[in-house]
Scaffold this motif. Sequence first.
Motif, PDB file in Angstrom:
ATOM      1  N   CYS A  73       0.841  -1.207   0.000  1.00  0.00           N
ATOM      2  CA  CYS A  73       0.000   0.000   0.000  1.00  0.00           C
ATOM      3  C   CYS A  73       0.881   1.265   0.000  1.00  0.00           C
ATOM      4  N   GLY A  74       1.929   1.268   0.817  1.00  0.00           N
ATOM      5  CA  GLY A  74       2.840   2.423   0.850  1.00  0.00           C
ATOM      6  C   GLY A  74       3.524   2.633  -0.502  1.00  0.00           C
ATOM      7  N   PRO A  75       4.158   1.578  -1.076  1.00  0.00           N
ATOM      8  CA  PRO A  75       4.764   1.742  -2.396  1.00  0.00           C
ATOM      9  C   PRO A  75       3.772   2.199  -3.468  1.00  0.00           C
ATOM     10  N   ILE A  76       2.509   1.824  -3.345  1.00  0.00           N
ATOM     11  CA  ILE A  76       1.507   2.309  -4.309  1.00  0.00           C
ATOM     12  C   ILE A  76       1.320   3.815  -4.121  1.00  0.00           C
ATOM     13  N   HIS A  77       1.144   4.266  -2.879  1.00  0.00           N
ATOM     14  CA  HIS A  77       1.005   5.709  -2.646  1.00  0.00           C
ATOM     15  C   HIS A  77       2.210   6.455  -3.218  1.00  0.00           C
ATOM     16  N   CYS A  78       3.376   5.837  -3.104  1.00  0.00           N
ATOM     17  CA  CYS A  78       4.620   6.489  -3.548  1.00  0.00           C
ATOM     18  C   CYS A  78       4.889   6.304  -5.040  1.00  0.00           C
ATOM     19  N   GLN A  79       3.993   5.563  -5.726  1.00  0.00           N
ATOM     20  CA  GLN A  79       4.225   5.263  -7.156  1.00  0.00           C
ATOM     21  C   GLN A  79       5.668   4.769  -7.333  1.00  0.00           C
ATOM     22  N   ALA A  80       6.015   3.799  -6.465  1.00  0.00           N
ATOM     23  CA  ALA A  80       7.413   3.420  -6.296  1.00  0.00           C
ATOM     24  C   ALA A  80       7.997   2.652  -7.484  1.00  0.00           C
ATOM     25  N   MET A  81       7.130   2.162  -8.390  1.00  0.00           N
ATOM     26  CA  MET A  81       7.656   1.513  -9.596  1.00  0.00           C
ATOM     27  C   MET A  81       7.267   2.317 -10.843  1.00  0.00           C
ATOM     28  N   HIS A  82       7.251   3.633 -10.673  1.00  0.00           N
ATOM     29  CA  HIS A  82       6.889   4.537 -11.775  1.00  0.00           C
ATOM     30  C   HIS A  82       7.766   4.279 -13.001  1.00  0.00           C
ATOM     31  N   ARG A  91      -3.291  -5.057 -12.880  1.00  0.00           N
ATOM     32  CA  ARG A  91      -3.810  -3.804 -12.309  1.00  0.00           C
ATOM     33  C   ARG A  91      -2.999  -3.400 -11.079  1.00  0.00           C
ATOM     34  N   PHE A  92      -2.659  -4.390 -10.265  1.00  0.00           N
ATOM     35  CA  PHE A  92      -1.823  -4.095  -9.088  1.00  0.00           C
ATOM     36  C   PHE A  92      -0.503  -3.445  -9.519  1.00  0.00           C
ATOM     37  N   THR A  93       0.118  -4.017 -10.554  1.00  0.00           N
ATOM     38  CA  THR A  93       1.415  -3.450 -10.979  1.00  0.00           C
ATOM     39  C   THR A  93       1.232  -2.067 -11.610  1.00  0.00           C
ATOM     40  N   GLN A  94       0.088  -1.857 -12.277  1.00  0.00           N
ATOM     41  CA  GLN A  94      -0.183  -0.508 -12.807  1.00  0.00           C
ATOM     42  C   GLN A  94      -0.342   0.473 -11.656  1.00  0.00           C
ATOM     43  N   TRP A  95      -0.951   0.029 -10.578  1.00  0.00           N
ATOM     44  CA  TRP A  95      -1.108   0.907  -9.411  1.00  0.00           C
ATOM     45  C   TRP A  95       0.246   1.247  -8.787  1.00  0.00           C
ATOM     46  N   ARG A 121      13.673  -0.891 -24.862  1.00  0.00           N
ATOM     47  CA  ARG A 121      13.236   0.238 -25.724  1.00  0.00           C
ATOM     48  C   ARG A 121      12.561   1.350 -24.951  1.00  0.00           C
ATOM     49  N   LYS A 122      12.411   1.161 -23.625  1.00  0.00           N
ATOM     50  CA  LYS A 122      11.631   2.118 -22.818  1.00  0.00           C
ATOM     51  C   LYS A 122      10.270   2.355 -23.481  1.00  0.00           C
ATOM     52  N   GLN A 123       9.633   1.242 -23.809  1.00  0.00           N
ATOM     53  CA  GLN A 123       8.365   1.294 -24.544  1.00  0.00           C
ATOM     54  C   GLN A 123       7.253   1.925 -23.704  1.00  0.00           C
ATOM     55  N   THR A 124       6.382   2.662 -24.361  1.00  0.00           N
ATOM     56  CA  THR A 124       5.174   3.141 -23.677  1.00  0.00           C
ATOM     57  C   THR A 124       3.965   2.517 -24.369  1.00  0.00           C
ATOM     58  N   PHE A 125       2.862   2.471 -23.666  1.00  0.00           N
ATOM     59  CA  PHE A 125       1.656   1.805 -24.148  1.00  0.00           C
ATOM     60  C   PHE A 125       0.519   2.832 -24.119  1.00  0.00           C
ATOM     61  N   PRO A 126       0.250   3.476 -25.248  1.00  0.00           N
ATOM     62  CA  PRO A 126      -0.712   4.589 -25.263  1.00  0.00           C
ATOM     63  C   PRO A 126      -2.074   4.215 -24.665  1.00  0.00           C
ATOM     64  N   ALA A 127      -2.494   2.980 -24.821  1.00  0.00           N
ATOM     65  CA  ALA A 127      -3.812   2.587 -24.298  1.00  0.00           C
ATOM     66  C   ALA A 127      -3.860   2.650 -22.767  1.00  0.00           C
ATOM     67  N   GLN A 128      -2.686   2.626 -22.129  1.00  0.00           N
ATOM     68  CA  GLN A 128      -2.656   2.662 -20.657  1.00  0.00           C
ATOM     69  C   GLN A 128      -2.482   4.085 -20.107  1.00  0.00           C
ATOM     70  N   GLU A 161      -4.544   9.253 -14.473  1.00  0.00           N
ATOM     71  CA  GLU A 161      -5.638   9.451 -13.506  1.00  0.00           C
ATOM     72  C   GLU A 161      -5.217   8.921 -12.142  1.00  0.00           C
ATOM     73  N   PHE A 162      -4.601   7.729 -12.121  1.00  0.00           N
ATOM     74  CA  PHE A 162      -4.221   7.130 -10.827  1.00  0.00           C
ATOM     75  C   PHE A 162      -3.072   7.915 -10.187  1.00  0.00           C
ATOM     76  N   PHE A 163      -2.129   8.346 -11.004  1.00  0.00           N
ATOM     77  CA  PHE A 163      -1.010   9.151 -10.496  1.00  0.00           C
ATOM     78  C   PHE A 163      -1.559  10.419  -9.824  1.00  0.00           C
ATOM     79  N   GLY A 164      -2.528  11.047 -10.478  1.00  0.00           N
ATOM     80  CA  GLY A 164      -3.135  12.255  -9.919  1.00  0.00           C
ATOM     81  C   GLY A 164      -3.857  11.971  -8.613  1.00  0.00           C
ATOM     82  N   ARG A 165      -4.497  10.799  -8.561  1.00  0.00           N
ATOM     83  CA  ARG A 165      -5.218  10.432  -7.340  1.00  0.00           C
ATOM     84  C   ARG A 165      -4.242  10.235  -6.176  1.00  0.00           C
ATOM     85  N   MET A 166      -3.093   9.598  -6.439  1.00  0.00           N
ATOM     86  CA  MET A 166      -2.097   9.397  -5.380  1.00  0.00           C
ATOM     87  C   MET A 166      -1.467  10.731  -4.963  1.00  0.00           C
ATOM     88  N   LYS A 167      -1.296  11.615  -5.935  1.00  0.00           N
ATOM     89  CA  LYS A 167      -0.741  12.941  -5.626  1.00  0.00           C
ATOM     90  C   LYS A 167      -1.684  13.692  -4.677  1.00  0.00           C
TER      91      LYS A 167
END
Length: 223
Positions: free
Chosen positions: A102-111, A135-139, A181-188, A194-200
């Motif tokens: 829960c703490g690492p999620i609040h901290c977005q520790a695997m951003h 979903r857990f890992t996205q959180w 490749r430091k790939q990003t996934f536009p669908a995510q 939204e979740f990052f903003g919620r934790m902020k």
Amino acid sequence: MKIVTILGSPHGPRGATGTLLGELVRAATAAGGDVRAFSLTDHKVVPCVGCDACHKTGVCPQKDSFNSLKAAMLEADGIVLASPNYIVSVSAQMKALFDRCCGPIHCQAMHDKYAAAVETSGGTGGEEVQHYMLRFTQWLGCWTVGSVGAMGADLADPMRKGQAFAGAADLGRALVAAIQRKQTFPAQAAARQEFFGRMKSLVQYRKDAWPYEYQHWQSRGWL
Ligand SMILES: Cc1cc2nc3c(=O)[nH]c(=O)nc-3n(C[C@H](O)[C@H](O)[C@H](O)COP(=O)(O)O)c2cc1C
């Protein structure tokens, strides 16, 4: 490139989930990943007691394997979670790990790290379990590369087993490639934002009660 795998089956690496995970690990290693494999049979994680100490200090006071597992997770570039389907969810062993994060999620520790999931089922419902692990890992802040699952009947049939194993190997290679490749996934992107903003908002609102988390966000330059 460091990849951590965490297996939540009480049957350990020789169970169905551990066997499927093993195929992913072999392929990821061959593709250049430095894989550290943890099984919750060897690294005990007891349930969260809701004391909030992690939010205040950044450290869980419970004496078990969690803090060392957490350190390995946060050091890694990618994480793979593997669990059997237990009543359309993860095993209790894996759920205990989720709750302790829960703490690492609040901290977005695997951003901006990367994640994948492996699941096996006796019958149906496995996709929900895969979705839950992702979903857990996205959180936690990860981009998710994908998941694989297999049913008992798949693993008992040589051809279907071969297909399941090939899918796990493909996922292992895809995880390594995404990290490289430091790939990003536009669908995510929208859900992440939204979740990052919620934790902020949460850490700002709890600034006085949970000083560690507020200071963590400040130190990342996110506030
Ligand atoms: C407590 C328990 C609950 C289970 N719940 C389900 C379920 O809801 N759906 C399902 O398809 N299989 C269920 N199973 C079967 C396991 O998911 C399946 O046997 C799995 O492949 C075991 O993997 P393992 O050898 O890695 O532990 C359950 C098994 C146990 C022991």
